[in-house]
Design a protein around this motif. Structure first.
Motif, PDB file in Angstrom:
ATOM      1  N   UNK A   1       0.703  -1.136  -0.060  1.00 54.31           N
ATOM      2  CA  UNK A   1       0.023  -0.048  -0.039  1.00 54.31           C
ATOM      3  C   UNK A   1       0.788   1.248   0.076  1.00 54.31           C
ATOM      4  N   UNK A   2       2.047   1.166  -0.257  1.00 54.61           N
ATOM      5  CA  UNK A   2       2.846   2.301  -0.294  1.00 54.61           C
ATOM      6  C   UNK A   2       4.192   1.954  -1.163  1.00 54.61           C
ATOM      7  N   UNK A   3       4.791   2.993  -1.817  1.00 56.49           N
ATOM      8  CA  UNK A   3       6.055   2.814  -2.291  1.00 56.49           C
ATOM      9  C   UNK A   3       6.081   2.814  -4.095  1.00 56.49           C
ATOM     10  N   UNK A   4       7.034   2.712  -4.586  1.00 51.69           N
ATOM     11  CA  UNK A   4       7.182   2.671  -5.983  1.00 51.69           C
ATOM     12  C   UNK A   4       8.158   1.923  -6.651  1.00 51.69           C
ATOM     13  N   UNK A   5       8.096   1.355  -7.918  1.00 47.04           N
ATOM     14  CA  UNK A   5       9.249   0.620  -8.674  1.00 47.04           C
ATOM     15  C   UNK A   5       9.789   1.616  -9.761  1.00 47.04           C
ATOM     16  N   UNK A   6      10.891   1.687  -9.810  1.00 49.36           N
ATOM     17  CA  UNK A   6      11.375   2.047 -10.920  1.00 49.36           C
ATOM     18  C   UNK A   6      12.599   1.265 -11.535  1.00 49.36           C
ATOM     19  N   UNK A   7      11.898   0.768 -12.783  1.00 45.79           N
ATOM     20  CA  UNK A   7      12.694  -0.231 -13.546  1.00 45.79           C
ATOM     21  C   UNK A   7      13.403   0.550 -14.893  1.00 45.79           C
TER      22      UNK A   7
END
Length: 210
Positions: free
Chosen positions: A92-98
């Motif tokens: 329910x929190x955070x982000x992925x940068x690929x």
């Protein structure tokens, strides 16, 4: 509570991607003298995925750490990114940068994440990770290194000033000879890591930024 990783939408996407990756065994490798960009373009149709068990390990680590920022070097078609993004979504929190050097693969990976219903928590940056990750703000709490093996250490050292204390750095395919220099670095306590090998397919190194 059912983890998103086991919902039909995500399982269908992963099953399709792993099935397509099975064809990788029939692809010839480009010459070793090629540049990183030439390698990426020559392998534009090749998945080179993590194993399913490796993906489940990544999912568990993200759930446990609850990172606000996850960085992935070497997205390919996004199989590993699906595991990372599913965990972020469940937290329910955070982000992925690929990151993906080949533009066609980068677009396909973003499309695969959208198919899995995870496009709102993951962004794929096309281009050389040494440049595309330069603007990702810290603190970074979890890193997956699964791109070209000779670039894993340069990418890590570029990220180090933005790593949170206690950040986890996971490197895949550590059984490959080209990962020897990376392993020497993270296993040397003088470089600020506590590091251990984990026995999944081709091996993963899990290093804590101490």
């Amino acid at each position: 509570m059912t983890a998103m990783l086991h919902t039909p939408r995500i399982r269908t996407a992963l099953d399709r991607l792993f099935a397509a990756a099975e064809l990788d065994a029939n692809v010839s490798a480009p010459p070793p003298s090629a540049t990183a960009q030439e390698l990426a373009d020559a392998m534009a149709g090749v998945y080179m995925p993590i194993s399913a068990r490796g993906g489940e390990l990544l999912y568990a680590l993200v759930r446990a750490v609850r990172p606000q920022t996850v960085v992935e070097f070497g997205t390919s078609f996004g199989i590993s990114t699906v595991y990372l993004a599913a965990a972020v979504a469940d937290n329910g929190t955070g982000r992925v940068f690929g990151t993906e050097m080949n533009a066609t693969k980068a677009a396909a990976a973003q499309s695969n994440l959208d198919e899995a219903g995870l496009g709102d928590v993951a962004t794929i940056l096309p281009g050389d990770a040494r440049h595309t990750l330069a603007d990702i703000p810290g603190p970074i709490q979890l890193v997956l290194l699964d791109g070209w093996k000779d670039l894993c250490l340069p990418v890590l050292t570029a990220l180090e000033p933005r790593l949170a204390t206690g950040a986890l750095v996971v490197a895949d395919d550590i059984t490959l000879p080209s990962m020897a220099g990376y392993l020497d670095y993270v296993r040397d306590p003088a470089n600020g890591y506590v590091s251990i090998a984990f026995p999944v397919e081709d091996g993963m190194e899990i290093s804590c930024r101490a």
